[in-house]
Motif scaffolding. Structure first.
Motif, short mmCIF file in Angstrom:
data_model
loop_
_atom_site.label_atom_id
_atom_site.label_comp_id
_atom_site.label_asym_id
_atom_site.label_seq_id
_atom_site.Cartn_x
_atom_site.Cartn_y
_atom_site.Cartn_z
N ALA A 1 0.84 -1.20 0.00
CA ALA A 1 0.00 0.00 0.00
C ALA A 1 0.87 1.26 0.00
CB ALA A 1 -0.94 -0.01 1.21
N ALA A 2 1.98 1.22 0.75
CA ALA A 2 2.90 2.35 0.78
C ALA A 2 3.57 2.55 -0.58
CB ALA A 2 3.95 2.14 1.87
N ARG A 3 3.95 1.45 -1.24
CA ARG A 3 4.53 1.55 -2.58
C ARG A 3 3.53 2.14 -3.56
NH1 ARG A 3 6.51 -4.18 -4.31
NH2 ARG A 3 6.35 -3.12 -6.31
N MET A 4 2.27 1.75 -3.44
CA MET A 4 1.23 2.31 -4.31
C MET A 4 1.12 3.82 -4.11
SD MET A 4 -1.81 -0.53 -4.15
CE MET A 4 -2.87 0.47 -5.23
N ARG A 5 1.11 4.24 -2.87
CA ARG A 5 0.98 5.68 -2.59
C ARG A 5 2.17 6.44 -3.17
NH1 ARG A 5 -0.53 7.75 3.31
NH2 ARG A 5 -2.62 7.38 2.46
N GLN B 1 -3.03 8.73 -14.53
CA GLN B 1 -1.61 8.74 -14.17
C GLN B 1 -1.42 8.99 -12.68
OE1 GLN B 1 0.77 11.67 -16.22
NE2 GLN B 1 2.68 10.98 -15.30
N PHE B 2 -2.29 9.84 -12.12
CA PHE B 2 -2.23 10.12 -10.69
C PHE B 2 -3.52 9.61 -10.06
CE2 PHE B 2 0.47 13.28 -12.73
CZ PHE B 2 1.64 13.19 -11.98
N PRO B 3 -3.46 8.45 -9.41
CA PRO B 3 -4.66 7.87 -8.82
C PRO B 3 -5.33 8.81 -7.83
CG PRO B 3 -2.86 6.29 -8.83
CD PRO B 3 -2.27 7.61 -9.21
N HIS B 4 -6.64 8.68 -7.69
CA HIS B 4 -7.39 9.53 -6.77
C HIS B 4 -6.87 9.31 -5.34
CE1 HIS B 4 -10.72 11.40 -4.65
NE2 HIS B 4 -11.14 11.90 -5.81
N PRO B 5 -6.67 10.38 -4.58
CA PRO B 5 -6.16 10.23 -3.21
C PRO B 5 -7.04 9.33 -2.35
CG PRO B 5 -6.02 12.52 -3.89
CD PRO B 5 -6.77 11.80 -4.98
N ASP B 6 -8.35 9.36 -2.56
CA ASP B 6 -9.23 8.49 -1.77
C ASP B 6 -8.91 7.03 -2.02
OD1 ASP B 6 -10.55 10.64 -0.67
OD2 ASP B 6 -12.32 10.50 -1.96
N ALA C 1 -13.46 1.87 -8.98
CA ALA C 1 -13.03 1.39 -10.30
C ALA C 1 -14.23 1.25 -11.23
CB ALA C 1 -12.30 0.06 -10.17
N ASP C 2 -15.31 0.71 -10.69
CA ASP C 2 -16.54 0.55 -11.47
C ASP C 2 -17.05 1.90 -11.94
OD1 ASP C 2 -18.85 -0.42 -12.62
OD2 ASP C 2 -19.77 -1.08 -10.76
N ASP C 3 -17.05 2.87 -11.05
CA ASP C 3 -17.54 4.21 -11.38
C ASP C 3 -16.65 4.90 -12.41
OD1 ASP C 3 -19.28 6.59 -10.79
OD2 ASP C 3 -17.36 7.42 -10.14
#
Length: 240
Positions: free
Chosen positions: A130-134, A187-192, A223-225
């Motif tokens: 999760a930290a690597r993803m962030r 490219q920049f995932p949503h912070p939520d 992801a669905d949305d």
């Protein structure tokens, strides 16, 4: 450049598989090995190898003294990574919809199971991912984010000790890679979304299944949305 036998086999396998998926070789069509050899301009030995693979996937069936019958989608091994990849290439909207709906049904419960049964070492690994993803998400490093994202979801699926959920990990890899390859991953995932992955990891570490289920449900619903417009006009084919 001359292809190696292995590459030639894989190239033909993908060509024929995609032709079946796209309907260029329609269900009910009868073909012979010689027809495939001529159609794709390869040797009969390569055709035979490829036919064996497609038979194992439920896409072709040999009929004595007739030839090979192309089978309908209901006969295919739909969760095999090859079939997923071919469908993602030829019909990405419908494939992404079906796989995302499957994720919505499976992953929240897998996260709850992980919170009940994950070892401390696995829980720590999930938090590290999760930290690597962030980190990679904030940097806009799409490739690194994808690697960490796939590893995260695979780890969660395997952490609960359910071998069927764990076997879903190859499917998850194809879903996430296909979404990224289709340009549907920002490219920049949503912070939520990044925070929800941390919430899943934290819930697993604290052994809080309800919270883990809720956080994972938010991830897959997001992801669905985000992709819903891709398949908004895609027809469904009940019983196909």
């Amino acid at each position: 450049m001359t292809r190696s036998p292995r590459n030639l086999h894989e190239h033909l396998r993908d060509q024929v598989g995609q032709d079946i998926v796209a309907g260029r070789l329609a269900a009910g069509t009868i073909v012979k090995a010689e027809d495939l050899r001529a159609r794709y301009d390869v040797s009969l030995s390569v055709v035979r190898e490829v036919v064996r693979v497609l038979e194992s996937l439920g896409m072709l069936r040999p009929v004595k003294r007739v030839g090979l019958v192309v089978l309908a989608m209901r006969e295919w091994t739909l969760l095999d990574p090859l079939v997923i990849r071919w469908r993602m290439t030829e019909a990405p909207a419908g494939q992404l919809r079906s796989l995302t709906e499957l994720r919505v049904a499976i992953e929240p419960e897998a996260a709850a199971l992980a919170a009940r049964h994950a070892t401390a070492e696995v829980a720590e690994e999930i938090m590290t991912l999760a930290a690597r993803m962030r980190s990679s998400g904030r940097q806009g490093d799409v490739e690194a984010f994808l690697d960490a994202d796939v590893a995260f979801h695979r780890a969660v699926l395997g952490a609960g000790g359910n071998e069927l959920f764990a076997a879903f990990d190859t499917v998850i890899g194809e879903i996430l890679a296909g979404r990224t390859g289709a340009g549907l991953m920002p490219q920049f995932p949503h912070p939520d979304a990044l925070q929800w992955h941390f919430d899943v990891a934290d819930s697993i570490g604290r052994q809080e299944p309800g919270r883990a289920r809720e956080a994972m449900a938010k991830i897959v619903a997001k992801a669905d949305d985000e992709m819903g417009s891709v398949w908004a006009d895609e027809p469904r084919h009940p019983g196909r």
